[in-house]
Design a protein around this motif. Structure first.
Motif, short mmCIF file in Angstrom:
data_model
loop_
_atom_site.label_atom_id
_atom_site.label_comp_id
_atom_site.label_asym_id
_atom_site.label_seq_id
_atom_site.Cartn_x
_atom_site.Cartn_y
_atom_site.Cartn_z
N ALA A 154 0.87 -1.20 0.00
CA ALA A 154 0.00 0.00 0.00
C ALA A 154 0.89 1.23 0.00
CB ALA A 154 -0.90 -0.03 1.23
N PHE A 155 1.90 1.20 -0.84
CA PHE A 155 2.96 2.21 -0.80
C PHE A 155 2.46 3.63 -1.07
CE2 PHE A 155 6.37 4.48 -3.24
CZ PHE A 155 7.12 4.81 -2.12
N GLU A 156 2.90 4.52 -0.23
CA GLU A 156 2.73 5.96 -0.48
C GLU A 156 4.07 6.62 -0.27
OE1 GLU A 156 -0.40 7.67 1.90
OE2 GLU A 156 -1.70 5.96 1.40
N GLU A 157 4.40 7.55 -1.15
CA GLU A 157 5.71 8.22 -1.05
C GLU A 157 5.88 8.90 0.31
OE1 GLU A 157 8.18 8.46 -3.27
OE2 GLU A 157 7.23 7.63 -5.09
N PRO A 158 7.07 8.85 0.87
CA PRO A 158 7.30 9.60 2.11
C PRO A 158 7.22 11.10 1.84
CG PRO A 158 9.36 8.69 1.27
CD PRO A 158 8.27 8.14 0.40
N SER A 159 6.94 11.87 2.89
CA SER A 159 6.82 13.32 2.70
C SER A 159 8.19 13.94 2.44
CB SER A 159 6.17 13.96 3.93
OG SER A 159 6.98 13.72 5.06
N GLY A 160 9.24 13.23 2.76
CA GLY A 160 10.56 13.78 2.49
C GLY A 160 11.65 12.74 2.73
N ILE A 161 12.80 13.04 2.19
CA ILE A 161 13.97 12.17 2.39
C ILE A 161 15.13 13.09 2.77
CG2 ILE A 161 15.66 10.65 1.26
CD1 ILE A 161 13.40 9.59 -0.50
N LEU A 162 15.80 12.73 3.84
CA LEU A 162 16.95 13.52 4.28
C LEU A 162 18.20 12.90 3.67
CD1 LEU A 162 17.06 15.91 6.22
CD2 LEU A 162 17.55 14.28 8.06
N MET A 163 19.02 13.73 3.03
CA MET A 163 20.22 13.20 2.36
C MET A 163 21.43 13.29 3.29
SD MET A 163 18.66 12.56 -0.43
CE MET A 163 19.85 12.16 -1.71
N MET A 164 22.43 12.49 2.99
CA MET A 164 23.66 12.52 3.81
C MET A 164 24.25 13.93 3.83
SD MET A 164 24.14 9.48 5.05
CE MET A 164 25.84 9.00 5.39
N LYS A 165 24.22 14.59 2.69
CA LYS A 165 24.83 15.93 2.65
C LYS A 165 24.01 16.94 3.49
CE LYS A 165 23.14 17.39 -1.97
NZ LYS A 165 21.75 17.51 -1.62
N ASP A 166 22.70 16.67 3.62
CA ASP A 166 21.86 17.54 4.46
C ASP A 166 22.30 17.51 5.92
OD1 ASP A 166 20.31 18.06 2.23
OD2 ASP A 166 18.80 16.55 2.72
N ILE A 167 22.90 16.38 6.31
CA ILE A 167 23.35 16.30 7.71
C ILE A 167 24.88 16.35 7.78
CG2 ILE A 167 21.25 15.26 8.62
CD1 ILE A 167 22.60 12.54 8.51
N GLY A 168 25.45 16.90 6.74
CA GLY A 168 26.87 17.27 6.79
C GLY A 168 27.88 16.20 6.42
N PHE A 169 27.42 15.06 5.88
CA PHE A 169 28.38 14.02 5.54
C PHE A 169 28.93 14.19 4.13
CE2 PHE A 169 26.12 11.88 9.03
CZ PHE A 169 27.21 11.48 9.78
N ALA A 170 30.19 13.80 3.97
CA ALA A 170 30.82 13.86 2.65
C ALA A 170 30.25 12.77 1.75
CB ALA A 170 32.33 13.68 2.81
N ASP A 171 30.45 12.96 0.45
CA ASP A 171 29.89 12.04 -0.54
C ASP A 171 30.35 10.59 -0.37
OD1 ASP A 171 28.55 14.06 -1.69
OD2 ASP A 171 29.97 14.36 -3.35
N ASN A 172 31.57 10.43 0.16
CA ASN A 172 32.11 9.06 0.22
C ASN A 172 31.74 8.32 1.51
OD1 ASN A 172 33.65 10.55 1.94
ND2 ASN A 172 35.64 9.78 1.22
N VAL A 173 30.91 8.95 2.34
CA VAL A 173 30.46 8.25 3.55
C VAL A 173 29.22 7.44 3.18
CG1 VAL A 173 29.54 8.53 5.89
CG2 VAL A 173 31.36 10.03 5.07
#
Ligand SMILES: [Fe+2]
Length: 370
Positions: free
Chosen positions: A36-55
């Motif tokens: 019964a999938f419904e899209e989440p209201s949002g997705i938090l990205m690694m970069k949003d919480i300060g992590f580098a691309d390679n983490v």
């Protein structure tokens, strides 16, 4: 004989079938009915919480809660774990959790097993996680955290006392609401053993307070993400993000099913460890799953390295000494990692999960990260 077979094949008359087993019929997972999938209201990205691309293995940190399975699906999943044999054979307790069910799905929960392995479920989880994933192994399908069942009065009393205090929050990784002793340390800040986790709520959360996930950003700040409600799930790149699940209060019971995931591609890094699961596992099952997929990854990587080596030679190119030496070093590290995780059975302390001593950071009661 052949004639009668031909006649039977030519005939449109359906061959009489065995009567449908009502239990079988109920248990069949049907994505049309049960997802019964419904899209989440949002997705938090690694970069949003300060992590580098390679983490990590993906740019995605955590999703907001999203509807995944229908309530009928949850009812069937719950009926599978209510089986007394499942409770008798697959229940574990540890210093951080009073009751968990682990490794039962393949043998005893055909519906649950099919639900998590269904290509549509895998596609949803992969899309939200930002990388092609597969369940970590059969053993980690729908690990269940069970709370003790409380009466209405107990649940209300808990809520009233919480509202009265409205002060410190303790973590429980969504595991244990059976303890009335709020000062008992349960699970503090930690990282998971596996790259991604999908936590599915299987209880009615109508009167529940709390149950959020707190995350530490790269700079050490704390943010909070809402917990899922019944039939809903959250996906978290828990291997790489320090987190804790905050205590949930006011519910008569709280049952979550946690399925862990790893990248489908054998060419993506696999940092999985067994630290948090070894003491609460059937080690033959867990070690077989881990050792086999790690060998499979190695097998694929070696095949590719060999094909590249032969192709270079056929093209008349010089042997790639630095490239091949790097491959060998990475392979040695990969094998050493597997070896390190397979702790001899006699050295595993059953029911005791060592906790990492991460400095505590208070979680305030502020607004959620939405
Ligand atoms: Fe966790």
């Amino acid at each position: 004989m052949t004639d009668s077979l031909d006649q039977a094949l030519a005939s449109n008359t359906p061959t009489p079938k065995a009567p449908i087993d009502p239990v079988e019929a109920i248990m069949a997972f049907d994505p049309k009915k049960h997802i019964a999938f419904e899209e989440p209201s949002g997705i938090l990205m690694m970069k949003d919480i300060g992590f580098a691309d390679n983490v990590g293995v993906s740019p995605v940190a955590v999703t907001q809660p999203f509807q995944l399975f229908s309530l009928e699906a949850i009812t069937i999943m719950r009926s599978e774990i209510a089986n007394p044999e499942v409770r008798a054979r697959y229940q574990y307790a540890s210093n951080i959790a009073n009751a968990q069910l682990r490794g039962y799905a393949r043998e005893y929960a055909p519906f649950t097993y099919a639900a998590w392995n269904h290509p549509e479920t895998i596609a949803i989880v992969s899309k939200l996680a930002g990388i092609d994933l597969i369940p970590w192994s059969d053993y980690e399908i729908a690990h269940v955290n069970l709370s003790a069942v409380k009466t209405d009065e107990q649940a209300k009393a808990e809520l009233t006392s919480f509202q009265a205090r409205n002060s410190s929050i303790h973590s429980d990784e969504g595991i244990d609401v059976s303890s009335t002793d709020d000062d008992k340390p349960i699970v503090g800040w930690h990282t998971d053993s596996y790259p991604f986790v999908c936590v599915l709520m299987m209880s009615d959360c109508t009167n529940m307070v709390g149950g959020e996930t707190a995350l530490r950003t790269a700079t050490g700040e704390v943010i909070r993400v809402r917990g899922p409600t019944e039939g809903c799930a959250v996906i978290l790149q828990g291997r790489y993000i320090t987190h804790q699940a905050l205590r949930a209060l006011g519910a008569k019971e709280r049952i979550t099913a946690v399925t862990s995931w790893r990248p489908r591609s054998p060419f993506v890094k696999d940092d999985s460890v067994l630290r948090t699961v070894r003491p609460v596992s059937d080690l033959t099952e867990l070690y077989s799953d881990f050792a086999e997929y790690r060998l499979e990854i190695m097998e694929q990587r070696m095949r590719r390295a060999r094909a590249e080596l032969r192709a270079r030679r056929e093209a008349g190119l010089a042997f790639d000494t630095p490239g091949h030496k790097l491959f060998l070093q990475e392979s040695a590290a990969f094998l050493t990692h597997t070896d390190h995780e397979l702790v001899e059975e006699e050295n595993v302390q059953r029911g005791f999960i060592e906790t990492i001593d991460l400095p505590d950071v208070p979680v305030d009661q502020g607004a959620h990260q939405d």
